[in-house]
Design a protein around this motif. Structure first.
Motif, PDB file in Angstrom:
ATOM      1  N   MET A   1       1.086  -1.033   0.315  1.00 32.99           N
ATOM      2  CA  MET A   1       0.490  -0.078   0.278  1.00 32.99           C
ATOM      3  C   MET A   1       1.088   1.395   0.030  1.00 32.99           C
ATOM      4  O   MET A   1       0.871   2.091  -0.406  1.00 32.99           O
ATOM      5  CB  MET A   1      -0.564   0.156   1.467  1.00 32.99           C
ATOM      6  N   THR A   2       2.097   1.102   0.576  1.00 30.46           N
ATOM      7  CA  THR A   2       3.122   2.465   1.054  1.00 30.46           C
ATOM      8  C   THR A   2       3.086   2.469  -0.569  1.00 30.46           C
ATOM      9  O   THR A   2       3.361   4.068  -1.171  1.00 30.46           O
ATOM     10  CB  THR A   2       4.305   1.906   1.645  1.00 30.46           C
ATOM     11  N   TYR A   3       3.661   1.792  -1.657  1.00 32.84           N
ATOM     12  CA  TYR A   3       3.761   1.649  -2.876  1.00 32.84           C
ATOM     13  C   TYR A   3       3.188   2.553  -4.093  1.00 32.84           C
ATOM     14  O   TYR A   3       3.156   2.720  -5.137  1.00 32.84           O
ATOM     15  CB  TYR A   3       4.098   0.675  -3.792  1.00 32.84           C
TER      16      TYR A   3
ATOM     17  N   GLU B   1      -7.834  -3.356   4.819  1.00 34.73           N
ATOM     18  CA  GLU B   1      -7.898  -2.313   3.412  1.00 34.73           C
ATOM     19  C   GLU B   1      -7.462  -1.245   4.077  1.00 34.73           C
ATOM     20  O   GLU B   1      -6.864   0.192   4.166  1.00 34.73           O
ATOM     21  CB  GLU B   1      -8.436  -2.375   2.091  1.00 34.73           C
ATOM     22  N   LEU B   2      -8.356  -0.839   5.240  1.00 35.91           N
ATOM     23  CA  LEU B   2      -9.230  -0.018   5.904  1.00 35.91           C
ATOM     24  C   LEU B   2      -7.571   0.825   6.838  1.00 35.91           C
ATOM     25  O   LEU B   2      -7.023   1.710   7.142  1.00 35.91           O
ATOM     26  CB  LEU B   2     -10.028   0.428   6.747  1.00 35.91           C
TER      27      LEU B   2
ATOM     28  N   VAL C   1      -0.579   3.406   6.598  1.00 35.90           N
ATOM     29  CA  VAL C   1       0.419   4.544   5.256  1.00 35.90           C
ATOM     30  C   VAL C   1       0.328   6.072   5.975  1.00 35.90           C
ATOM     31  O   VAL C   1       1.165   6.755   6.155  1.00 35.90           O
ATOM     32  CB  VAL C   1       0.425   4.210   3.961  1.00 35.90           C
ATOM     33  N   VAL C   2      -0.957   6.249   6.279  1.00 33.42           N
ATOM     34  CA  VAL C   2      -0.825   7.800   6.080  1.00 33.42           C
ATOM     35  C   VAL C   2      -0.541   8.029   7.715  1.00 33.42           C
ATOM     36  O   VAL C   2       0.095   9.235   7.666  1.00 33.42           O
ATOM     37  CB  VAL C   2      -2.806   7.927   7.244  1.00 33.42           C
ATOM     38  N   ILE C   3      -0.412   7.624   9.172  1.00 35.70           N
ATOM     39  CA  ILE C   3       0.717   7.199   9.937  1.00 35.70           C
ATOM     40  C   ILE C   3       1.682   7.260   9.781  1.00 35.70           C
ATOM     41  O   ILE C   3       2.057   8.335  10.731  1.00 35.70           O
ATOM     42  CB  ILE C   3      -0.682   7.066  11.326  1.00 35.70           C
ATOM     43  N   GLY C   4       1.874   6.618   9.422  1.00 37.78           N
ATOM     44  CA  GLY C   4       3.514   6.533   9.246  1.00 37.78           C
ATOM     45  C   GLY C   4       4.028   7.761   8.438  1.00 37.78           C
ATOM     46  O   GLY C   4       4.696   7.410   8.172  1.00 37.78           O
ATOM     47  N   GLY C   5       2.870   8.417   7.538  1.00 37.30           N
ATOM     48  CA  GLY C   5       3.987   9.862   7.250  1.00 37.30           C
ATOM     49  C   GLY C   5       3.741   9.870   5.982  1.00 37.30           C
ATOM     50  O   GLY C   5       4.625  10.653   5.443  1.00 37.30           O
ATOM     51  N   THR C   6       3.296   8.424   4.708  1.00 40.02           N
ATOM     52  CA  THR C   6       3.131   8.881   3.595  1.00 40.02           C
ATOM     53  C   THR C   6       2.166   9.208   3.102  1.00 40.02           C
ATOM     54  O   THR C   6       0.772   9.073   3.563  1.00 40.02           O
ATOM     55  CB  THR C   6       2.893   7.482   3.402  1.00 40.02           C
TER      56      THR C   6
ATOM     57  N   ILE D   1      -7.463   9.612  11.817  1.00 41.13           N
ATOM     58  CA  ILE D   1      -7.901  11.596  12.318  1.00 41.13           C
ATOM     59  C   ILE D   1      -6.867  12.131  12.705  1.00 41.13           C
ATOM     60  O   ILE D   1      -6.307  13.428  12.188  1.00 41.13           O
ATOM     61  CB  ILE D   1      -9.615  12.169  12.787  1.00 41.13           C
ATOM     62  N   GLY D   2      -6.207  11.750  13.905  1.00 41.44           N
ATOM     63  CA  GLY D   2      -4.939  12.560  14.565  1.00 41.44           C
ATOM     64  C   GLY D   2      -3.985  11.721  13.808  1.00 41.44           C
ATOM     65  O   GLY D   2      -2.839  13.431  13.730  1.00 41.44           O
ATOM     66  N   GLY D   3      -3.573  11.146  13.108  1.00 41.78           N
ATOM     67  CA  GLY D   3      -2.772  11.126  12.313  1.00 41.78           C
ATOM     68  C   GLY D   3      -2.836  11.923  11.110  1.00 41.78           C
ATOM     69  O   GLY D   3      -1.733  12.308  10.948  1.00 41.78           O
ATOM     70  N   ILE D   4      -3.918  12.154   9.963  1.00 44.87           N
ATOM     71  CA  ILE D   4      -3.557  12.708   9.545  1.00 44.87           C
ATOM     72  C   ILE D   4      -3.380  14.379   9.495  1.00 44.87           C
ATOM     73  O   ILE D   4      -2.634  15.188   8.941  1.00 44.87           O
ATOM     74  CB  ILE D   4      -5.022  13.126   9.030  1.00 44.87           C
TER      75      ILE D   4
END
Length: 348
Positions: free
Chosen positions: A74-76, A273-274, A280-285, A330-333
């Motif tokens: 998913m990161t790719y 998938e979620l 991915v989002v929380i990881g900063g990508t 949401i916090g990660g975003i």
């Protein structure tokens, strides 16, 4: 003359006192995910004496590994500016497909006798190939037909889930080849095999992104697609390849999970998938492409797994856990937005 020999302590004091808090603040912003992980470990250790046992930590890592492997692919996809909603359904289909090949010709519901269509290594390769095909279809429709990734992968998600139910006759196919038992339930030392596979895949994926031309072009395609195209990069090919990687990772998880529970289950992988997108989002990508790394995704997977683990240990019902996960996403975003804003201001 005497004044020249006396050091000016006012300036030096200013230069030694202010940079430290500034550096600490910058470190906390840049490494916010590691800080969150450390805080979670401390709080979890305080909240439950069971948390820091080897058995619990290995179980936590195993649970994280399935979403973790999917999150690598998913990161790719996200780095190219795409999204893959089909991975959970591909997990289900690949697991059912694997089980079906082990019962070829004799499956009529609850079959206990194995009758493999091919040798086990061939069955594994064919199962991985199904994931690659799903990924190729996704990538082709997104890159060549210029369709929105959300719509395309939503369609293949529904199709893959339907194919899994159809192939299994709406039931569960029991029994997987004993040769695969080690993949699902084995250990190397005290570390579960799926965890080793996950971390190995993540290291290879990160090295490819960091040190190869292919990796740099993945970033280029997601960062500025038109500029990449004008510079001679085959944008469509790189987009398709990212979806193929995602499909392969999902099929690999399907094999691991089927080997662990010794069955092909059409409902397997629901919601993965979620979880992968959240990691991915929380990881900063960035979901808009061009920025991020697999290492951040791996840490985010551990963060999500620890949260789920500690809520389970504290006896929290699964429904509130979903609320907590939503709040974390949401916090990660929001945190990602703040870091991006600070980065832009720093460049200005």
């Amino acid at each position: 003359m005497r004044q020249d020999l006396v050091p000016d302590t006012s300036d030096s004091a200013a230069s030694t006192s202010s940079p430290c808090p500034a550096k600490l603040g910058r470190f906390l912003r840049e490494q916010n995910l590691l800080v969150i992980l450390a805080v979670l470990v401390i709080v979890s250790s305080w909240a439950s004496p069971v948390f820091f046992t080897v058995t619990n930590l290995m179980n936590l890592a195993r649970q994280a590994s399935y979403v973790g492997i999917i999150s690598v692919g998913m990161t790719y996809v996200a780095l190219t500016g795409g999204l893959d909603l089909s991975v959970g359904a591909v997990v289900a289909f690949s697991g059912v497909f694997l089980a079906y090949l082990f019962h070829y010709g004799i499956y009529s519901g609850y079959v206990l006798t194995l009758n493999p269509m091919f040798p086990t290594p061939v069955i594994v390769v064919l199962t991985l190939l199904t994931g690659a095909i799903f990924g190729f279809v996704n990538g082709f429709l997104v890159a060549k037909m210029k369709l929105a990734p959300f719509v395309v992968t939503l369609g293949t998600m529904v199709a893959a889930r339907g194919m899994a139910y159809s192939l299994a006759g709406g039931r569960t196919i029991f029994g997987i080849g004993p040769e695969l038992e080690f993949l699902g339930t084995g250990f190397v030392g005290r570390v579960p095999v799926p965890v080793i596979i996950w971390l190995g895949a993540a290291i290879v994926a990160q090295l490819v992104l960091r040190f190869t031309i292919y990796g740099r072009r993945i970033y280029a395609v997601g960062g500025e697609e038109e500029a990449a195209r004008l510079s001679g990069i085959e944008v469509d090919w790189y987009k398709i390849s990212a979806y193929v990687v995602s499909g392969l990772m999902a099929a690999l998880v399907g094999i691991l999970m089927a080997a662990r529970i010794d069955q092909g289950e059409p409902r397997q992988g629901e919601g993965y998938e979620l979880d992968a997108i959240a990691a991915v989002v929380i990881g900063g990508t960035s979901l808009f492409g061009g920025r991020g790394a697999v290492t951040g995704t791996v840490i985010a997977c551990f963060v999500l797994a620890i949260i789920t683990n500690i809520l389970n240990l504290m006896g929290v019902h699964p429904f509130p856990q979903q609320i907590a996960k939503g709040a974390i996403i949401i916090g990660g975003i929001m945190m990602q937005r703040l870091v991006e804003r600070d980065t832009r201001q720093g460049r200005a």
